[in-house]
Design a protein around this motif. Structure first.
Motif, PDB file in Angstrom:
ATOM      1  N   ARG A 112      40.573  57.659 -15.831  1.00  0.00           N
ATOM      2  CA  ARG A 112      41.378  58.744 -16.099  1.00  0.00           C
ATOM      3  C   ARG A 112      40.797  59.871 -15.205  1.00  0.00           C
ATOM      4  O   ARG A 112      39.489  59.739 -14.763  1.00  0.00           O
ATOM      5  CB  ARG A 112      41.460  59.384 -17.280  1.00  0.00           C
ATOM      6  N   GLU A 113      41.266  61.282 -15.095  1.00  0.00           N
ATOM      7  CA  GLU A 113      40.570  62.145 -14.444  1.00  0.00           C
ATOM      8  C   GLU A 113      40.842  63.534 -15.434  1.00  0.00           C
ATOM      9  O   GLU A 113      41.722  63.599 -16.153  1.00  0.00           O
ATOM     10  CB  GLU A 113      41.155  62.694 -13.202  1.00  0.00           C
ATOM     11  N   GLU A 114      39.763  64.295 -15.564  1.00  0.00           N
ATOM     12  CA  GLU A 114      39.973  65.384 -16.635  1.00  0.00           C
ATOM     13  C   GLU A 114      39.011  66.537 -15.897  1.00  0.00           C
ATOM     14  O   GLU A 114      37.930  66.646 -15.659  1.00  0.00           O
ATOM     15  CB  GLU A 114      38.995  65.197 -17.816  1.00  0.00           C
ATOM     16  N   LYS A 166      36.253  65.986 -13.254  1.00  0.00           N
ATOM     17  CA  LYS A 166      35.575  64.601 -13.767  1.00  0.00           C
ATOM     18  C   LYS A 166      36.562  63.471 -13.466  1.00  0.00           C
ATOM     19  O   LYS A 166      37.913  63.387 -13.750  1.00  0.00           O
ATOM     20  CB  LYS A 166      35.280  64.600 -15.250  1.00  0.00           C
ATOM     21  N   ARG A 167      36.053  62.363 -12.894  1.00  0.00           N
ATOM     22  CA  ARG A 167      36.648  60.991 -12.626  1.00  0.00           C
ATOM     23  C   ARG A 167      35.938  59.980 -13.274  1.00  0.00           C
ATOM     24  O   ARG A 167      34.693  59.742 -13.159  1.00  0.00           O
ATOM     25  CB  ARG A 167      36.876  60.947 -11.254  1.00  0.00           C
TER      26      ARG A 167
END
Length: 111
Positions: free
Chosen positions: A77-79, A82-83
């Motif tokens: 996931r990516e936030e 952040k990866r």
């Protein structure tokens, strides 16, 4: 051997240069391997450059040298910047180690 925007799989062979105790791969070679492969996936497919913020490697079994290993990496996931990326190192059907990495996208002008 296989590549997609959020996944890759390849083969690796650790040699005598990666030798640790009792004929197994040195434990320090595994974080280096995972950092390279997870980082490659993280910065591929047109994504902006990110750096390793945290890497956790879990040894699960003895990693042999001179064996045919398969390594896999998946972007979970990516936030924001952040990866979150995971990886597995396999000998046949046996997971010899796995990893979880957090990579952070660089800000404009950040070296």
């Amino acid at each position: 051997t296989e590549s997609a925007p959020d996944f890759l799989r390849g083969s690796v062979r650790l040699t005598q240069f990666h030798l640790g105790g009792n004929g197994a791969a040195h434990g320090g070679s595994l974080p280096l391997l995972f950092d390279e492969v997870l980082g490659h996936l993280c910065n591929s497919s047109g994504r902006s450059i990110a750096r390793t913020a945290c890497l956790h490697v879990n040894p699960r079994a003895i990693t042999p040298i001179d064996g045919d290993l398969v390594i896999e990496a998946t972007i979970e996931r990516e936030e924001g910047r952040k990866r979150f990326i995971t990886g597995r190192l396999l000998l046949g059907d046996t997971v010899v180690s796995d990893a979880e990495g957090l990579f952070v996208r660089l800000l404009p002008g950040q070296p």
